[in-house]
Design an enzyme around this catalytic site. Structure first.
Site: not given
Ligand SMILES: *[C@@H]1O[C@H](CO)[C@@H](O)[C@H](O)[C@H]1NC(C)=O
Ligand SMILES: *[C@@H]1O[C@H](CO)[C@@H](O)[C@H](O)[C@H]1NC(C)=O
Ligand SMILES: *[C@@H]1O[C@H](CO)[C@@H](O)[C@H](O)[C@H]1NC(C)=O
Ligand SMILES: *[C@@H]1O[C@H](CO)[C@@H](O)[C@H](O)[C@H]1NC(C)=O
Ligand SMILES: *[C@@H]1O[C@H](CO)[C@@H](O)[C@H](O)[C@H]1NC(C)=O
Ligand SMILES: *[C@@H]1O[C@H](CO)[C@@H](O)[C@H](O)[C@H]1NC(C)=O
Length: 693
Positions: A368-369, A482
């Protein structure tokens, strides 16, 4: 309208013949009537009107007063008439020279000026200002006799039949000139060309007036201050001054103002009868004041535009940098965030902490980044900053609220979330920095240092305890969503901490979790999560089970390799361990590097593997909750080891279920549960985001 006014700079002269005897023995004046003023500081002039001598010695005839006159005379009258040997009255030869400057507030436009006066009287109070130059009024001549003037006129006045707005004229008793010439001079070189001069150019210029009493000729010569007296006069007039002049005459300057703000200056002046006027020492003359647009130097002509350009450039650069700075540090902040104030970081601080998010501070690139390492300027606190892009405003409020809630979580096995920062299309999450990085690299980097069993087991227990806290011991239920080795970080004491709450979901105890997007990482997704899109504590337990196997076996949940048929194939870790379990040698699945190192607790390893299988059971009902999992790991209270017999379902079921959500999974021959990857390659570490139902 300015045409109505005539600006003239006039030299009044009373002329007498040369080579003659001065008629009266009681002649007024000083000696033989010769004088020289290099500046007027020490002079005793007779002045009226605006005329004044400045502290530097300039004769300033006018200042910024409108419609006023100015006169300045040599204090004593001079005797201009003499007698020839034949007894006739003749005008004496004389010569005068002076330096003047006309300095206007406007370039090229100036007013009626200053004057140097010589007339039968020093009292010219009857004269008019403006175009009359303080010399005369509408009547020709003066009551006490005739006057002579050399005008330096900068306004064309039709009333007096002026030839231009920049001329030199010889006047006798009238402002209508006897003779006038455009201002300029004849060069002394071979061609003797005429060169224009602008009287109001703000530059000092020199004027000579010479009268030859025998030849009865009057010459006027003009030149720039630096140029020596030209041989050829500008104006030459045959005139017998003996009839036009009185015996005693005052010499000086006259000037008058109209409406244009102008200074008329005289810098130096000399006079002599019967011979050339004493030359002026130009270097001794006073300088023109800086005030106003004085004659500018060449250097200024270059420096000024350059300085201006530089200034403008500097101003533009400053604006540019300010704007860029504003842009660079721009954040998005809304009212509802006020309550989260303490958790909000300034982008500027994060920017400086990470050296502007330089590549060398990059810790890793996640699903995500990108994550950067940094040091907060004020507190010297080491942080990790994750930049998450989000493109819609939708849900951002809830998201931030969750971030802040998560920031309140405190557990020694969780990475502390310190706060956040919002920018346009971007969210920055700030975490405690974990010195030893993620567990992932110790497990899967073949050349890297590996971990001893004791370390692995302690990390497993840590993560279990952190997860238990999230599920049961905090005020809300937190589903991490996650869990995987790469999200377990190791602090300075190799203590395992669960990190990256980027996908975490919160809900109240006793309520049902909401259906959301299916998020997580392939290989760690519980089958029912893919089917229903509902993240529960038990879907976390599933991922935790896969994580246990990952740590114990040192393998990824889905291991890609090329099989003997040169086909890309993947081994599902759970199935692979299950096979070992079925064949009665679960220990055979343990990371071979541990076996090579020789020392590991086989009993603990078997426990972890069994618990891993149990937790990653395809049926949620068969999985233990985290409290039970922790108890197994603690092996306290006489807990039995997890029992996997007898009805452990084939993983083929799970694979089938997953294939509902992901076309890329294809189930191979029955029983073996080996899946091969079709279109999605490298999917084991790929984070997926797909729409649940
Ligand atoms: C200046 O001139 C006036 C008039 O001629 C005279 O009365 C006065 O004494 C002079 N002053 C000086 C300092 O020469
Ligand atoms: C101009 O000069 C006169 C006489 O010296 C003085 O009274 C007046 O104040 C001056 N005006 C300015 C604007 O300097
Ligand atoms: C100048 O002459 C006028 C008359 O024309 C007179 O009124 C005035 O007083 C005179 N000024 C001086 C200073 O003598
Ligand atoms: C003044 O003298 C000029 C030239 O000598 C002449 O043209 C003009 O008419 C005279 N003006 C008056 C009012 O006498
Ligand atoms: C014009 O000047 C003369 C002499 O200088 C004087 O006699 C006369 O009164 C003046 N006229 C006006 C209107 O001031
Ligand atoms: C005036 O100029 C002429 C030349 O144009 C010259 O011959 C004459 O000597 C000059 N007179 C004076 C007094 O300078």
């Amino acid at each position: 309208m300015f045409a109505k006014f005539t600006a003239r700079f006039v030299l009044f002269l009373v002329v007498s013949s040369g080579n003659v005897v001065v008629r009266s023995a009681t002649a007024a004046g000083d000696g033989d009537g010769q004088f020289a003023y290099q500046g007027f500081a020490a002079a005793n002039l007779t002045m009226d009107g605006l005329a004044a001598v400045t502290s530097s010695g300039l004769l300033a005839l006018t200042n910024a007063t409108y419609q006023a006159k100015a006169h300045a005379f040599h204090p004593a009258p001079l005797r201009f008439l003499g007698e020839s040997s034949a007894g006739a009255v003749v005008a004496r030869s004389f010569s005068t020279c002076f330096v003047f400057a006309i300095v206007s507030g406007y370039d090229g436009l100036s007013d009626h000026g200053l004057a140097f006066v010589a007339a039968p009287t020093a009292n010219l109070s009857a004269a008019n200002a403006g175009q009359y130059l303080g010399l005369l009024n509408a009547t020709n001549g003066t009551a006490s006799g005739a006057i002579l003037a050399v005008e330096l006129d900068t306004i064309m006045n039709p009333e007096f039949r002026d030839i231009s707005s920049n001329h030199v004229g010889l006047d006798v008793n009238s402002l209508v000139s006897l003779q006038a010439r455009p201002a300029g001079y004849y060069g002394d070189d071979d061609d003797g060309a005429f060169r224009d001069l602008r009287l109001n150019s703000r530059k000092p210029m020199q004027v000579w007036v010479d009268y030859d009493g025998q030849a009865k000729q009057l010459n006027v010569t003009l030149s720039p201050m630096q140029v020596p007296k030209p041989k050829k006069p500008l104006l030459s007039q045959a005139i017998d001054l003996s009839t036009a002049m009185a015996d005693e005459m005052y010499v000086g300057f006259s000037s008058a103002t109209g409406v244009v703000f102008t200074h008329h200056y005289v810098l130096g002046w000399s006079f002599s009868f019967d011979g050339p006027a004493p030359p002026l020492d130009l270097s001794k003359l006073p300088r023109l004041p800086r005030f106003g647009p004085k004659p500018r130097s060449k250097a200024l002509d270059i420096v000024l535009p350059l300085a201006t350009a530089l200034l403008v450039a500097a101003a533009l650069a400053a604006v540019f940098f300010l704007v860029r700075r504003r842009r660079r540090f721009a954040e998005v902040r809304e009212d509802w965030e006020d309550e989260f104030g303490p958790h909000r970081f300034a982008y500027r601080d994060l920017f400086h902490a990470t050296d502007g998010f330089k590549e060398r501070n990059l810790l890793g690139v996640g699903g995500f980044g990108r994550v950067y390492r940094g040091v907060l300027p004020d507190s010297n606190l080491e942080i990790a900053v994750k930049r998450v892009s989000h493109d819609s405003r939708q849900g951002i409020k809830e998201f931030v609220a969750e971030v802040v809630s998560i920031g309140r979580l405190r557990h020694r096995n969780l990475v502390q979330l310190l706060g956040y920062c919002r920018r346009k299309d971007e969210l920055l999450l700030v975490y405690d920095y974990m010195v030893n990085g993620s567990l992932d690299k110790y497990l899967h980097e073949r050349n890297g240092t590996t971990l001893y069993w004791a370390e692995r087991f302690s990390i497993i227990k840590g993560v279990a305890s952190g997860l238990l806290y999230l599920h049961e011991d905090w005020e809300q239920v937190v589903i991490h969503r996650d869990i995987k080795a790469s999200n377990v970080l190791l602090d300075g004491t190799m203590n395992g901490r669960l990190g990256d709450f980027g996908l975490a979901k919160l809900y109240d105890h006793g309520t049902d979790p909401q259906t959301t997007h299916v998020v997580g990482t392939m290989g760690y997704l519980a089958p029912e999560l893919v089917r229903t899109g509902k993240a529960t504590p038990l879907t976390d337990v599933f991922a935790f089970g896969v994580f246990l196997l990952e740590v114990a076996c040192g393998r990824r949940p889905i291991d890609h390799h090329t099989d003997e048929h040169k086909k890309r194939a993947a081994v599902v870790l759970v199935d692979w361990v299950l096979e070992h379990h079925r064949s009665g040698s679960i220990i055979g699945a343990v990371d071979p590097r541990l076996a090579a190192a020789g020392e590991f607790d086989a009993e603990e390893a078997a426990l972890v593997l069994r618990l891993g299988l149990m937790c990653s059971h395809p049926l949620p009902g068969a999985r233990p909750d985290m409290r039970k999992a922790v108890q197994y790991l603690e092996r306290g209270g006489g807990r039995p080891t997890p029992d996997l017999s007898p009805s452990y379902v084939s993983y083929r079921v799970m694979a089938t279920m997953q294939s509902e959500g992901f076309d890329s999974y294809v189930v191979s021959e029955a029983g073996r549960s080996v899946t091969s990857i079709g279109t999605v390659s490298g999917a084991s570490s790929m984070t997926i985001l797909s729409q649940g139902r």
